[in-house]
Design a protein around this motif. Structure first.
Motif, PDB file in Angstrom:
ATOM      1  N   MET A 293      42.424 -14.604  61.911  1.00 51.22           N
ATOM      2  CA  MET A 293      43.310 -14.443  63.052  1.00 51.22           C
ATOM      3  C   MET A 293      42.637 -15.025  64.285  1.00 51.22           C
ATOM      4  SD  MET A 293      45.229 -11.016  63.975  1.00 51.22           S
ATOM      5  CE  MET A 293      45.774 -10.575  65.554  1.00 51.22           C
ATOM      6  N   SER A 294      43.387 -15.831  65.035  1.00 50.45           N
ATOM      7  CA  SER A 294      42.798 -16.484  66.206  1.00 50.45           C
ATOM      8  C   SER A 294      42.800 -15.559  67.412  1.00 50.45           C
ATOM      9  CB  SER A 294      43.566 -17.766  66.540  1.00 50.45           C
ATOM     10  OG  SER A 294      44.861 -17.466  66.973  1.00 50.45           O
ATOM     11  N   LYS A 295      41.881 -15.822  68.306  1.00 48.56           N
ATOM     12  CA  LYS A 295      41.772 -15.052  69.544  1.00 48.56           C
ATOM     13  C   LYS A 295      42.968 -15.359  70.446  1.00 48.56           C
ATOM     14  CE  LYS A 295      38.494 -14.224  73.271  1.00 48.56           C
ATOM     15  NZ  LYS A 295      37.206 -14.602  73.828  1.00 48.56           N
ATOM     16  N   LYS A 296      43.461 -14.344  71.157  1.00 47.51           N
ATOM     17  CA  LYS A 296      44.609 -14.502  72.057  1.00 47.51           C
ATOM     18  C   LYS A 296      44.158 -14.412  73.508  1.00 47.51           C
ATOM     19  CE  LYS A 296      47.487 -14.370  68.598  1.00 47.51           C
ATOM     20  NZ  LYS A 296      48.120 -15.544  68.087  1.00 47.51           N
ATOM     21  N   ILE A 297      44.881 -15.090  74.375  1.00 48.27           N
ATOM     22  CA  ILE A 297      44.622 -15.116  75.815  1.00 48.27           C
ATOM     23  C   ILE A 297      45.883 -14.635  76.526  1.00 48.27           C
ATOM     24  CG2 ILE A 297      44.124 -16.621  77.799  1.00 48.27           C
ATOM     25  CD1 ILE A 297      41.794 -16.658  75.968  1.00 48.27           C
ATOM     26  N   LEU A 298      45.721 -13.829  77.566  1.00 49.41           N
ATOM     27  CA  LEU A 298      46.851 -13.407  78.391  1.00 49.41           C
ATOM     28  C   LEU A 298      46.872 -14.261  79.652  1.00 49.41           C
ATOM     29  CD1 LEU A 298      49.202 -11.515  79.151  1.00 49.41           C
ATOM     30  CD2 LEU A 298      47.491  -9.990  80.173  1.00 49.41           C
ATOM     31  N   VAL A 299      47.976 -14.961  79.857  1.00 50.94           N
ATOM     32  CA  VAL A 299      48.179 -15.760  81.067  1.00 50.94           C
ATOM     33  C   VAL A 299      49.120 -14.969  81.969  1.00 50.94           C
ATOM     34  CG1 VAL A 299      49.065 -17.928  82.003  1.00 50.94           C
ATOM     35  CG2 VAL A 299      47.908 -17.910  79.785  1.00 50.94           C
ATOM     36  N   ILE A 300      48.712 -14.771  83.229  1.00 50.36           N
ATOM     37  CA  ILE A 300      49.525 -14.038  84.193  1.00 50.36           C
ATOM     38  C   ILE A 300      49.891 -14.983  85.333  1.00 50.36           C
ATOM     39  CG2 ILE A 300      49.622 -12.076  85.783  1.00 50.36           C
ATOM     40  CD1 ILE A 300      47.408 -10.776  84.048  1.00 50.36           C
ATOM     41  N   CYS A 301      51.184 -15.132  85.568  1.00 47.81           N
ATOM     42  CA  CYS A 301      51.664 -15.994  86.660  1.00 47.81           C
ATOM     43  C   CYS A 301      52.505 -15.148  87.609  1.00 47.81           C
ATOM     44  CB  CYS A 301      52.532 -17.117  86.122  1.00 47.81           C
ATOM     45  SG  CYS A 301      51.726 -18.192  84.948  1.00 47.81           S
ATOM     46  N   VAL A 302      52.196 -15.196  88.897  1.00 46.27           N
ATOM     47  CA  VAL A 302      53.004 -14.527  89.909  1.00 46.27           C
ATOM     48  C   VAL A 302      53.733 -15.625  90.673  1.00 46.27           C
ATOM     49  CG1 VAL A 302      52.995 -13.017  91.925  1.00 46.27           C
ATOM     50  CG2 VAL A 302      51.309 -12.662  90.097  1.00 46.27           C
TER      51      VAL A 302
ATOM     52  N   ILE B  26      52.265 -14.066  79.506  1.00 43.96           N
ATOM     53  CA  ILE B  26      52.399 -14.911  78.331  1.00 43.96           C
ATOM     54  C   ILE B  26      51.136 -14.758  77.490  1.00 43.96           C
ATOM     55  CG2 ILE B  26      52.790 -17.259  77.489  1.00 43.96           C
ATOM     56  CD1 ILE B  26      53.759 -17.912  80.409  1.00 43.96           C
ATOM     57  N   VAL B  27      51.295 -14.354  76.234  1.00 46.55           N
ATOM     58  CA  VAL B  27      50.171 -14.247  75.308  1.00 46.55           C
ATOM     59  C   VAL B  27      50.173 -15.505  74.449  1.00 46.55           C
ATOM     60  CG1 VAL B  27      49.137 -12.934  73.428  1.00 46.55           C
ATOM     61  CG2 VAL B  27      50.279 -11.728  75.296  1.00 46.55           C
ATOM     62  N   ILE B  28      49.041 -16.225  74.472  1.00 46.57           N
ATOM     63  CA  ILE B  28      48.947 -17.497  73.760  1.00 46.57           C
ATOM     64  C   ILE B  28      47.666 -17.549  72.913  1.00 46.57           C
ATOM     65  CG2 ILE B  28      50.280 -18.810  75.452  1.00 46.57           C
ATOM     66  CD1 ILE B  28      47.568 -19.798  76.566  1.00 46.57           C
ATOM     67  N   PRO B  29      47.660 -18.399  71.896  1.00 44.97           N
ATOM     68  CA  PRO B  29      46.425 -18.607  71.145  1.00 44.97           C
ATOM     69  C   PRO B  29      45.382 -19.273  72.041  1.00 44.97           C
ATOM     70  CG  PRO B  29      48.313 -19.521  69.962  1.00 44.97           C
ATOM     71  CD  PRO B  29      48.781 -19.144  71.319  1.00 44.97           C
ATOM     72  N   GLU B  30      44.135 -18.913  71.856  1.00 45.56           N
ATOM     73  CA  GLU B  30      43.069 -19.479  72.680  1.00 45.56           C
ATOM     74  C   GLU B  30      43.033 -21.004  72.652  1.00 45.56           C
ATOM     75  OE1 GLU B  30      38.393 -18.535  73.449  1.00 45.56           O
ATOM     76  OE2 GLU B  30      39.032 -18.666  71.380  1.00 45.56           O
ATOM     77  N   LYS B  31      43.403 -21.583  71.514  1.00 48.74           N
ATOM     78  CA  LYS B  31      43.317 -23.041  71.367  1.00 48.74           C
ATOM     79  C   LYS B  31      44.243 -23.818  72.310  1.00 48.74           C
ATOM     80  CE  LYS B  31      46.559 -23.241  67.539  1.00 48.74           C
ATOM     81  NZ  LYS B  31      46.759 -23.552  66.139  1.00 48.74           N
ATOM     82  N   ILE B  32      45.288 -23.171  72.884  1.00 51.20           N
ATOM     83  CA  ILE B  32      46.185 -23.887  73.791  1.00 51.20           C
ATOM     84  C   ILE B  32      46.059 -23.419  75.236  1.00 51.20           C
ATOM     85  CG2 ILE B  32      47.846 -24.357  71.940  1.00 51.20           C
ATOM     86  CD1 ILE B  32      49.709 -22.281  73.317  1.00 51.20           C
TER      87      ILE B  32
END
Length: 69
Positions: free
Chosen positions: A1-10, A61-67
């Motif tokens: 399972m790949s690591k996930k990143i949380l992107v927060i945009c206001v 937005i939760v995205i895979p670390e690779k992107i």
């Protein structure tokens, strides 16, 4: 399972579609929008002659670390 990143945009209200279009183009599959209200500094707005909209939207937005770039 790949690591996930949380992107927060206001963003100002009404700009969520632009954020989500860019996120989808980069490989994201969706996001969550939370409505909010900012408390900006009125003196800064007066000094620079700008209007600061207090109505904001927070896009999560939760995205895979690779992107994440």
């Amino acid at each position: 399972m790949s690591k996930k990143i949380l992107v927060i945009c206001v963003v100002n209200a009404g700009f969520v579609d632009l954020v989500m279009d860019a996120a989808r183009d980069a490989g994201a599959t969706g996001g969550t929008v939370i409505h909010g209200r900012g408390t900006g500094n009125k003196k800064i707005a007066q000094t620079f002659g700008i209007t600061i909209s207090p109505n904001k939207e927070i896009v999560l937005i939760v995205i895979p670390e690779k992107i994440h770039d």
